[in-house]
Design a protein around this motif. Structure first.
Motif, PDB file in Angstrom:
ATOM      1  N   ARG A  24       0.852  -1.179   0.000  1.00  0.00           N
ATOM      2  CA  ARG A  24       0.000   0.000   0.000  1.00  0.00           C
ATOM      3  C   ARG A  24       0.897   1.241   0.000  1.00  0.00           C
ATOM      4  O   ARG A  24       1.989   1.221   0.542  1.00  0.00           O
ATOM      5  CB  ARG A  24      -0.866   0.004   1.251  1.00  0.00           C
ATOM      6  CG  ARG A  24      -1.826  -1.154   1.326  1.00  0.00           C
ATOM      7  CD  ARG A  24      -2.469  -1.182   2.713  1.00  0.00           C
ATOM      8  NE  ARG A  24      -3.552  -2.130   2.794  1.00  0.00           N
ATOM      9  CZ  ARG A  24      -3.413  -3.389   3.170  1.00  0.00           C
ATOM     10  NH1 ARG A  24      -2.247  -3.860   3.509  1.00  0.00           N
ATOM     11  NH2 ARG A  24      -4.453  -4.190   3.223  1.00  0.00           N
ATOM     12  N   CYS A  78      -1.383   5.635   3.097  1.00  0.00           N
ATOM     13  CA  CYS A  78      -2.424   4.776   3.675  1.00  0.00           C
ATOM     14  C   CYS A  78      -2.062   4.402   5.111  1.00  0.00           C
ATOM     15  O   CYS A  78      -2.918   4.386   5.994  1.00  0.00           O
ATOM     16  CB  CYS A  78      -2.608   3.513   2.845  1.00  0.00           C
ATOM     17  SG  CYS A  78      -3.375   3.799   1.246  1.00  0.00           S
ATOM     18  N   ARG A 134      -8.953  -1.479   4.658  1.00  0.00           N
ATOM     19  CA  ARG A 134      -9.113  -0.520   3.555  1.00  0.00           C
ATOM     20  C   ARG A 134     -10.046   0.632   3.956  1.00  0.00           C
ATOM     21  O   ARG A 134      -9.848   1.782   3.547  1.00  0.00           O
ATOM     22  CB  ARG A 134      -9.609  -1.224   2.295  1.00  0.00           C
ATOM     23  CG  ARG A 134      -8.517  -2.099   1.663  1.00  0.00           C
ATOM     24  CD  ARG A 134      -8.905  -2.602   0.291  1.00  0.00           C
ATOM     25  NE  ARG A 134     -10.075  -3.464   0.292  1.00  0.00           N
ATOM     26  CZ  ARG A 134     -10.068  -4.764   0.541  1.00  0.00           C
ATOM     27  NH1 ARG A 134      -8.923  -5.385   0.845  1.00  0.00           N
ATOM     28  NH2 ARG A 134     -11.176  -5.478   0.506  1.00  0.00           N
ATOM     29  N   GLU A 155      -8.047   3.051   5.822  1.00  0.00           N
ATOM     30  CA  GLU A 155      -7.165   3.782   4.919  1.00  0.00           C
ATOM     31  C   GLU A 155      -7.870   4.907   4.187  1.00  0.00           C
ATOM     32  O   GLU A 155      -7.243   5.876   3.782  1.00  0.00           O
ATOM     33  CB  GLU A 155      -6.543   2.814   3.897  1.00  0.00           C
ATOM     34  CG  GLU A 155      -5.576   1.853   4.504  1.00  0.00           C
ATOM     35  CD  GLU A 155      -5.082   0.806   3.532  1.00  0.00           C
ATOM     36  OE1 GLU A 155      -4.117   0.105   3.906  1.00  0.00           O
ATOM     37  OE2 GLU A 155      -5.657   0.655   2.438  1.00  0.00           O
TER      38      GLU A 155
END
Length: 106
Positions: A17, A21, A102, A105
């Motif tokens: 990533r 993030c 996610r 993030e």
């Protein structure tokens, strides 16, 4: 480590990533690291999988597994830290917990 779904990141491997993030989720990850430190003090073990730390097993995690537990979950995500009852369970729910990573993030 015989679990074929277990893909351990190696030190120096390219980040999966972007750095932002990790930075964006850092306050939540710090909360997860505090809980992970407590769990590790009670015998939990840590694995680095898919850009996250997975913490499982130990005395505290067994307390969460009791039927009368106060928290009705088997795994929980704080940023890039995932706490679970055991590593076999984390392997089964990894895809679901990665959705929460996610979300942190974003």
């Amino acid at each position: 480590m015989s679990d074929p779904a277990h893909r351990s990141d190696r030190f120096g491997e390219r980040l999966r990533r972007p750095l932002w993030c990790y930075l964006w989720a850092a306050p939540n990850s710090l909360a997860g690291l505090l809980l992970a430190a407590i769990a590790c003090g009670a015998g939990a073990s840590v694995r680095h999988v898919d850009g996250t730390l997975e913490v499982a097993d130990g005395r505290i995690m067994r307390w969460f597994a009791r039927p009368q537990r106060a928290f009705p979950f088997c795994a929980i995500t704080f940023g890039h830290v995932i706490l679970g009852l055991d590593h076999a369970l984390l392997a089964r729910v990894r895809a679901h917990e990665q959705v929460h990573v996610r979300q942190y993030e974003r």
